[in-house]
Scaffold this active site. Structure first.
Site, PDB file in Angstrom:
ATOM      1  N   CYS A 113       0.837  -1.195   0.000  1.00  0.00           N
ATOM      2  CA  CYS A 113       0.000   0.000   0.000  1.00  0.00           C
ATOM      3  C   CYS A 113       0.873   1.247   0.000  1.00  0.00           C
ATOM      4  O   CYS A 113       1.798   1.364   0.807  1.00  0.00           O
ATOM      5  CB  CYS A 113      -0.889  -0.049   1.236  1.00  0.00           C
ATOM      6  SG  CYS A 113      -1.631   1.509   1.705  1.00  0.00           S
ATOM      7  N   HIS A 117       0.073   4.122   0.976  1.00  0.00           N
ATOM      8  CA  HIS A 117      -0.224   5.012   2.102  1.00  0.00           C
ATOM      9  C   HIS A 117       0.568   4.683   3.361  1.00  0.00           C
ATOM     10  O   HIS A 117       0.930   5.568   4.117  1.00  0.00           O
ATOM     11  CB  HIS A 117      -1.725   4.981   2.420  1.00  0.00           C
ATOM     12  CG  HIS A 117      -2.550   5.481   1.292  1.00  0.00           C
ATOM     13  ND1 HIS A 117      -3.724   4.882   0.914  1.00  0.00           N
ATOM     14  CD2 HIS A 117      -2.369   6.508   0.439  1.00  0.00           C
ATOM     15  CE1 HIS A 117      -4.235   5.521  -0.114  1.00  0.00           C
ATOM     16  NE2 HIS A 117      -3.438   6.507  -0.427  1.00  0.00           N
ATOM     17  N   HIS A 118       0.794   3.382   3.616  1.00  0.00           N
ATOM     18  CA  HIS A 118       1.482   2.961   4.837  1.00  0.00           C
ATOM     19  C   HIS A 118       2.700   2.080   4.559  1.00  0.00           C
ATOM     20  O   HIS A 118       3.359   1.637   5.494  1.00  0.00           O
ATOM     21  CB  HIS A 118       0.530   2.167   5.744  1.00  0.00           C
ATOM     22  CG  HIS A 118      -0.679   2.928   6.153  1.00  0.00           C
ATOM     23  ND1 HIS A 118      -1.900   2.794   5.513  1.00  0.00           N
ATOM     24  CD2 HIS A 118      -0.866   3.845   7.130  1.00  0.00           C
ATOM     25  CE1 HIS A 118      -2.775   3.589   6.080  1.00  0.00           C
ATOM     26  NE2 HIS A 118      -2.188   4.232   7.070  1.00  0.00           N
ATOM     27  N   GLN A 148      -4.944  -1.077  -4.558  1.00  0.00           N
ATOM     28  CA  GLN A 148      -5.530  -2.250  -5.205  1.00  0.00           C
ATOM     29  C   GLN A 148      -6.260  -1.854  -6.479  1.00  0.00           C
ATOM     30  O   GLN A 148      -6.178  -2.554  -7.491  1.00  0.00           O
ATOM     31  CB  GLN A 148      -6.466  -2.981  -4.234  1.00  0.00           C
ATOM     32  CG  GLN A 148      -7.021  -4.270  -4.818  1.00  0.00           C
ATOM     33  CD  GLN A 148      -7.728  -5.114  -3.790  1.00  0.00           C
ATOM     34  OE1 GLN A 148      -7.265  -5.259  -2.671  1.00  0.00           O
ATOM     35  NE2 GLN A 148      -8.853  -5.687  -4.165  1.00  0.00           N
ATOM     36  N   HIS A 173      -5.437  -6.327   3.439  1.00  0.00           N
ATOM     37  CA  HIS A 173      -4.521  -5.203   3.576  1.00  0.00           C
ATOM     38  C   HIS A 173      -4.059  -5.105   5.025  1.00  0.00           C
ATOM     39  O   HIS A 173      -4.892  -4.964   5.925  1.00  0.00           O
ATOM     40  CB  HIS A 173      -5.215  -3.899   3.168  1.00  0.00           C
ATOM     41  CG  HIS A 173      -5.618  -3.863   1.733  1.00  0.00           C
ATOM     42  ND1 HIS A 173      -5.205  -2.868   0.893  1.00  0.00           N
ATOM     43  CD2 HIS A 173      -6.378  -4.695   0.980  1.00  0.00           C
ATOM     44  CE1 HIS A 173      -5.701  -3.087  -0.316  1.00  0.00           C
ATOM     45  NE2 HIS A 173      -6.417  -4.188  -0.284  1.00  0.00           N
ATOM     46  N   CYS A 215      -2.796  -2.717   6.490  1.00  0.00           N
ATOM     47  CA  CYS A 215      -3.192  -1.444   7.103  1.00  0.00           C
ATOM     48  C   CYS A 215      -4.599  -1.540   7.708  1.00  0.00           C
ATOM     49  O   CYS A 215      -4.976  -0.708   8.530  1.00  0.00           O
ATOM     50  CB  CYS A 215      -3.097  -0.293   6.104  1.00  0.00           C
ATOM     51  SG  CYS A 215      -4.024  -0.516   4.586  1.00  0.00           S
TER      52      CYS A 215
END
Length: 190
Positions: free
Chosen positions: A81, A83-84, A123, A151, A153
């Site tokens: 991901c 974002h993280h 995704q 995920h 996260c």
């Protein structure tokens, strides 16, 4: 290109930032191991979708009646991901396309899915990238990609919803406009 030396320095800094000694036994070689792992896991960052299509564009002539569909289901992939930097795992990709005079080698479809995932991703973007690459490599606009996965996260941090599963679809060409084709696809994916 992936800068392994920069990765090693950053990993060393992370080890110190979490309060451990990067020179102790067990951690001394970790920055190098992580750099090597990142080079492999993020290999897709080195290529455009067009590059990947060219790498895996082995096709074979076929006589299609216009309604034939090729489906490769349950291709295992993982990604990270954006974002993280968290792992997206237990991911299954299914790819469908309608050939227009040529078909891709089946292993090429799996390789395309794997390479598209080897990037910092969402995704939804993995599906869009796979669809674009298949479209270029197979010479058809009629492509569908279905992905489901977990995920980290969502499962390992934050809400810690261990059983959550994310499903996405990417529909191009006739798959986007033809409801009967969509229904046929979904029946075949069950």
């Amino acid at each position: 290109m992936i800068d392994k030396e920069a990765i090693k320095e950053c990993v060393r800094g992370i080890i110190m930032a979490i309060g451990d000694d990067p020179d102790r036994e067990g951690l001394a070689e970790t920055p190098q191991r992580v750099a090597n792992m990142y080079e492999e896991m993020f290999e897709g960052m080195n290529y455009t979708n067009g590059d990947i299509a060219n790498m895996f564009s082995k096709t074979f002539d076929c006589q299609s009646n216009g309604g034939d569909m090729v489906i490769v289901r349950d291709i295992d992939i993982f990604s990270h991901c954006e974002h993280h930097l968290a792992l997206m795992y237990d991911m299954k990709v299914s790819v469908a396309y309608i050939p227009e005079g040529k078909v891709l080698g089946l292993s090429k479809i799996a390789r395309i899915a794997e390479m598209a995932a080897k990037r910092l991703q969402l995704q939804e973007r993995i599906g869009a990238d796979i669809a674009e690459i298949i479209s270029i490599a197979a010479g058809t606009q009629n492509v569908a990609v279905y992905i489901e996965g977990k995920h980290a996260c969502m499962t390992a941090r934050g809400i810690k919803s261990n059983n959550s599963l994310t499903r996405t679809t990417t529909l191009r060409g006739n798959f986007k406009t033809d409801v009967n084709l969509q229904n046929r696809l979904m029946l075949m994916l069950k």
